[in-house]
Design a protein around this motif. Sequence first.
Motif: not given
Length: 428
Positions: A245-258
């Motif tokens: 879960l944590y890894e997935l949510e960090m990917i979402v946050l990185e995609k958001m910043l991108q």
Amino acid sequence: MKMVKSVMQWGKIFLPLSSIRYFPPQFTLRNPLIEGVTDAFEAGHEVVVIVFKIRNRQDLMEQTEAHLQTKLIKNLKRLFQTVVGQEVNSKEIITLHDYFGEGINLLLKVDHDRHSISNIDIMIKKITEKIEQDFIKLYPSQYPIIEAGYMFVEKHTYSIHDSIVAAHRHAIGMAEKRKQSEINEMVLAINKIINQKAITLLAQPIIDVSTNEIRAWELLSRGPKGTVLESPLQLFSVARQTGRLYELEMIVLEKMLQQVKASRCRQDVFVNCTPISLGNIRFPSDIKSLLQKYRGISPKQITFEVTEQDSIEGLKNFAYNIKVLRLMGFKIAVDDTGAGYSSLSTISEIMPDIIKIDRSLIENIDKNSVKESMLKGLLLVAKEAGSLVVAEGIENKEEALVLTRNNVDLAQGNFYARPAMFFEEIAT
């Protein structure tokens, strides 16, 4: 001995249905279950024992407040009763019951001219999928994992009791064998998504109710299109259950910043984040690293929506991390207010910048004076907390008018705009 005891407990029937034959708790070896199987054999039928196991039962319980756990289990059993009644001819049911609260047993009479192995597989799949779907409607933040196995009761034996015990044992084995296969498939699927960062973000505008201008965007996560993990509910449920879960949510946050950087968006952006991830000791440092990687984005532009259907109780670093994030400039919202079990206590503890009111309270609010009174109460709470209010899930003009006359700050929903596929196109 444990297996024999399990079968002896098969009389623990949990959901009386007049159309289904059940057996009393005080059952002995001259019990009606054995008589039912014997009668089926004498009439020329086969008998199949089907076992449905709730693999993540403990997880479901841990995600539910203690005083609501009994109700959750009762609701799950009631779903089995209802769905089995819909999918199976009542005349074919010998018994339906649970064993030690861990799963459900279904004994059926089977005719060779009307049944086949594929028929049974299809029936089990329908029952399992329908129960999972209906359970999610009752508990949107939880997802039961149901495994099923079945075995036929041996006819030609000196002991019907021993045959039932053996069939039950083999059915459990089949369920557990399928379980391992399903786990492997889930792990492979979520690992692939995380390794490839195969997440898509949709964007839905958040509207100023008084001016109809776009004030912010909420980014909504989706898994790979056309797969079972496209749904965010399934995606995050599997990630949670497989420890990713944590890894997935960090990917979402990185995609958001991108996407914020690529679109040069200057409006506020909202993104969901579970309390579990927000309470992770690594979260503040990881988000700092992402901001350094995508320079030029101000934390003041980002609002973390704390999903309300997860409890914040017992999360050691949650309160500290929230303070750190606020010092960095991020804003905090409480999502799904009115839908979770601890809305007011969460608001009082977090004192959020934004309170997002759940669709369940907004739906048909123009026809329901009680809902409007609840909205007014939440507006008073928001005023005391110094929070802005966002009403979610606005579907029509009538609902929007209620927001206007109550001076709600912000709103979002399909009435204003549906989530768009390409954030870059709508944010420029």
